[in-house]
Design a protein around this motif. Structure first.
Motif, PDB file in Angstrom:
ATOM      1  N   GLU A  67       0.834  -1.208   0.000  1.00 33.67           N
ATOM      2  CA  GLU A  67       0.000   0.000   0.000  1.00 33.67           C
ATOM      3  C   GLU A  67       0.866   1.254   0.000  1.00 33.67           C
ATOM      4  O   GLU A  67       0.569   2.225  -0.730  1.00 33.67           O
ATOM      5  N   ALA A  68       1.936   1.254   0.786  1.00 30.21           N
ATOM      6  CA  ALA A  68       2.824   2.422   0.834  1.00 30.21           C
ATOM      7  C   ALA A  68       3.529   2.634  -0.503  1.00 30.21           C
ATOM      8  O   ALA A  68       3.643   3.766  -0.985  1.00 30.21           O
ATOM      9  N   GLN A  69       3.994   1.549  -1.108  1.00 31.94           N
ATOM     10  CA  GLN A  69       4.657   1.652  -2.404  1.00 31.94           C
ATOM     11  C   GLN A  69       3.689   2.157  -3.479  1.00 31.94           C
ATOM     12  O   GLN A  69       4.048   3.006  -4.304  1.00 31.94           O
ATOM     13  N   ARG A  70       2.481   1.630  -3.449  1.00 28.14           N
ATOM     14  CA  ARG A  70       1.486   2.035  -4.436  1.00 28.14           C
ATOM     15  C   ARG A  70       1.170   3.520  -4.338  1.00 28.14           C
ATOM     16  O   ARG A  70       1.122   4.232  -5.350  1.00 28.14           O
ATOM     17  N   LEU A  71       0.967   4.009  -3.113  1.00 30.34           N
ATOM     18  CA  LEU A  71       0.660   5.423  -2.925  1.00 30.34           C
ATOM     19  C   LEU A  71       1.839   6.310  -3.331  1.00 30.34           C
ATOM     20  O   LEU A  71       1.649   7.382  -3.919  1.00 30.34           O
ATOM     21  N   ASP A  72       3.043   5.868  -3.032  1.00 33.59           N
ATOM     22  CA  ASP A  72       4.227   6.647  -3.396  1.00 33.59           C
ATOM     23  C   ASP A  72       4.361   6.747  -4.914  1.00 33.59           C
ATOM     24  O   ASP A  72       4.592   7.833  -5.465  1.00 33.59           O
ATOM     25  N   VAL A  73       4.205   5.621  -5.608  1.00 34.18           N
ATOM     26  CA  VAL A  73       4.294   5.621  -7.067  1.00 34.18           C
ATOM     27  C   VAL A  73       3.169   6.453  -7.673  1.00 34.18           C
ATOM     28  O   VAL A  73       3.382   7.235  -8.612  1.00 34.18           O
ATOM     29  N   LEU A  74       1.964   6.306  -7.130  1.00 31.00           N
ATOM     30  CA  LEU A  74       0.814   7.061  -7.626  1.00 31.00           C
ATOM     31  C   LEU A  74       1.051   8.564  -7.501  1.00 31.00           C
ATOM     32  O   LEU A  74       0.793   9.331  -8.441  1.00 31.00           O
ATOM     33  N   ASN A  75       1.562   8.997  -6.354  1.00 27.53           N
ATOM     34  CA  ASN A  75       1.820  10.421  -6.140  1.00 27.53           C
ATOM     35  C   ASN A  75       2.879  10.949  -7.105  1.00 27.53           C
ATOM     36  O   ASN A  75       2.759  12.062  -7.643  1.00 27.53           O
ATOM     37  N   GLN A  76       3.913  10.168  -7.336  1.00 31.64           N
ATOM     38  CA  GLN A  76       4.982  10.615  -8.231  1.00 31.64           C
ATOM     39  C   GLN A  76       4.516  10.695  -9.678  1.00 31.64           C
ATOM     40  O   GLN A  76       4.862  11.637 -10.404  1.00 31.64           O
ATOM     41  N   ILE A  77       3.713   9.721 -10.109  1.00 32.87           N
ATOM     42  CA  ILE A  77       3.207   9.759 -11.482  1.00 32.87           C
ATOM     43  C   ILE A  77       2.266  10.940 -11.676  1.00 32.87           C
ATOM     44  O   ILE A  77       2.341  11.660 -12.688  1.00 32.87           O
ATOM     45  N   GLU A  78       1.381  11.157 -10.730  1.00 34.40           N
ATOM     46  CA  GLU A  78       0.442  12.279 -10.857  1.00 34.40           C
ATOM     47  C   GLU A  78       1.170  13.615 -10.844  1.00 34.40           C
ATOM     48  O   GLU A  78       0.734  14.571 -11.495  1.00 34.40           O
ATOM     49  N   ALA A  79       2.298  13.704 -10.144  1.00 33.85           N
ATOM     50  CA  ALA A  79       3.093  14.934 -10.148  1.00 33.85           C
ATOM     51  C   ALA A  79       3.697  15.174 -11.529  1.00 33.85           C
ATOM     52  O   ALA A  79       3.761  16.323 -12.000  1.00 33.85           O
ATOM     53  N   VAL A  80       4.131  14.105 -12.188  1.00 28.50           N
ATOM     54  CA  VAL A  80       4.680  14.229 -13.548  1.00 28.50           C
ATOM     55  C   VAL A  80       3.596  14.695 -14.512  1.00 28.50           C
ATOM     56  O   VAL A  80       3.817  15.572 -15.357  1.00 28.50           O
ATOM     57  N   LYS A 140      -7.588   5.209 -13.435  1.00 30.08           N
ATOM     58  CA  LYS A 140      -6.834   4.348 -14.349  1.00 30.08           C
ATOM     59  C   LYS A 140      -5.502   3.931 -13.738  1.00 30.08           C
ATOM     60  O   LYS A 140      -5.096   2.766 -13.834  1.00 30.08           O
ATOM     61  N   LEU A 141      -4.811   4.881 -13.129  1.00 27.74           N
ATOM     62  CA  LEU A 141      -3.526   4.567 -12.495  1.00 27.74           C
ATOM     63  C   LEU A 141      -3.718   3.578 -11.349  1.00 27.74           C
ATOM     64  O   LEU A 141      -2.936   2.637 -11.187  1.00 27.74           O
ATOM     65  N   THR A 142      -4.759   3.791 -10.560  1.00 24.08           N
ATOM     66  CA  THR A 142      -5.023   2.894  -9.437  1.00 24.08           C
ATOM     67  C   THR A 142      -5.310   1.478  -9.927  1.00 24.08           C
ATOM     68  O   THR A 142      -4.842   0.494  -9.330  1.00 24.08           O
ATOM     69  N   ASP A 143      -6.051   1.364 -11.025  1.00 25.88           N
ATOM     70  CA  ASP A 143      -6.365   0.047 -11.570  1.00 25.88           C
ATOM     71  C   ASP A 143      -5.097  -0.698 -11.994  1.00 25.88           C
ATOM     72  O   ASP A 143      -4.941  -1.893 -11.722  1.00 25.88           O
ATOM     73  N   VAL A 144      -4.183   0.010 -12.670  1.00 19.96           N
ATOM     74  CA  VAL A 144      -2.952  -0.637 -13.130  1.00 19.96           C
ATOM     75  C   VAL A 144      -2.065  -1.015 -11.947  1.00 19.96           C
ATOM     76  O   VAL A 144      -1.472  -2.109 -11.921  1.00 19.96           O
ATOM     77  N   LEU A 145      -1.977  -0.137 -10.968  1.00 16.01           N
ATOM     78  CA  LEU A 145      -1.085  -0.373  -9.835  1.00 16.01           C
ATOM     79  C   LEU A 145      -1.597  -1.438  -8.875  1.00 16.01           C
ATOM     80  O   LEU A 145      -0.835  -1.945  -8.050  1.00 16.01           O
TER      81      LEU A 145
END
Length: 212
Positions: A67-80, A140-145
């Protein structure tokens, strides 16, 4: 007297010419604003001339993230994505789908403008559309992750697929820039080439089907 009248006529003609140029410039600016307004966006939020750039986000779902990894990746992608300009097309690629073939995980969408001129567009509509884009991209990002893990990890094949099927496609001919964001541990693992246990010798890799 005739010289003075001629000079006056020339002055009047010059004033009219300058006025016409100014009016033409104003009309041209207004026409450009109308052309680039939210009224000209297609159903994918892209302008008629196509996207200005392409942001391909390839996510390696080989291993299930915490869960922590998923949220971290999600936040970084959305920032990009937030840093990208309007009319950039965002594509989400699944590096390790269950089929084993890298593919776009959902329909690609351009980033719509957050605001619009009240003279040529609808500011409230533009804000609502941008909010809908953000919410859709988050889902969409949440579904893939959150997909289940996969035994294979065709990272090299995914990079090749993005280059050929996205960046090199005729639909992307007018895009001025291309950017690939790869979310992966970079451990290639297919029946043809695997990096598990160490990298293969370059000569072996060069003669493999993956290199082709």
């Amino acid at each position: 007297m005739s010289i003075r009248r001629r000079n006056n006529a020339q002055s009047v003609f010059l004033a009219i010419a300058v006025g016409l140029v100014a009016v033409t410039a104003v009309v041209g600016i207004f026409a450009y604003q109308v052309w680039t307004s939210d009224q000209t966006l297609g159903p994918d939020y892209c302008r008629p001339g196509g996207p200005d750039g392409i942001l391909a986000i390839a996510i390696d779902a080989t291993d299930v993230l915490s869960e922590a990894q998923r949220l971290d990746v999600l936040n970084q992608i959305e920032a990009v994505i937030a840093e990208a300009d309007p009319n950039w097309r965002v594509e989400l690629w699944n590096v390790a789908p269950s089929s084993g073939v890298p593919d776009i995980s959902s329909e690609a969408t351009c980033i719509p403008p957050q605001n619009a001129s009240p003279l040529t567009g609808n500011p409230a509509q533009a804000r609502a559309r941008f909010a809908a884009f953000k919410a859709s991209m988050h889902r969409k990002l949440t579904d893939v992750l959150t997909q289940h893990g996969s035994s294979g990890s065709p990272i090299l094949e995914s990079i090749q697929a993005v280059g050929l099927r996205s960046f090199g496609s005729p639909e992307s001919a007018n895009a001025r820039a291309h950017r690939l964001l790869l979310v992966s541990d970079l451990v290639q693992n297919t029946s043809r080439v695997t990096f598990i246990g160490g990298l293969p010798a370059y000569e072996d890799f060069r003669t493999s089907k993956t290199f082709e």
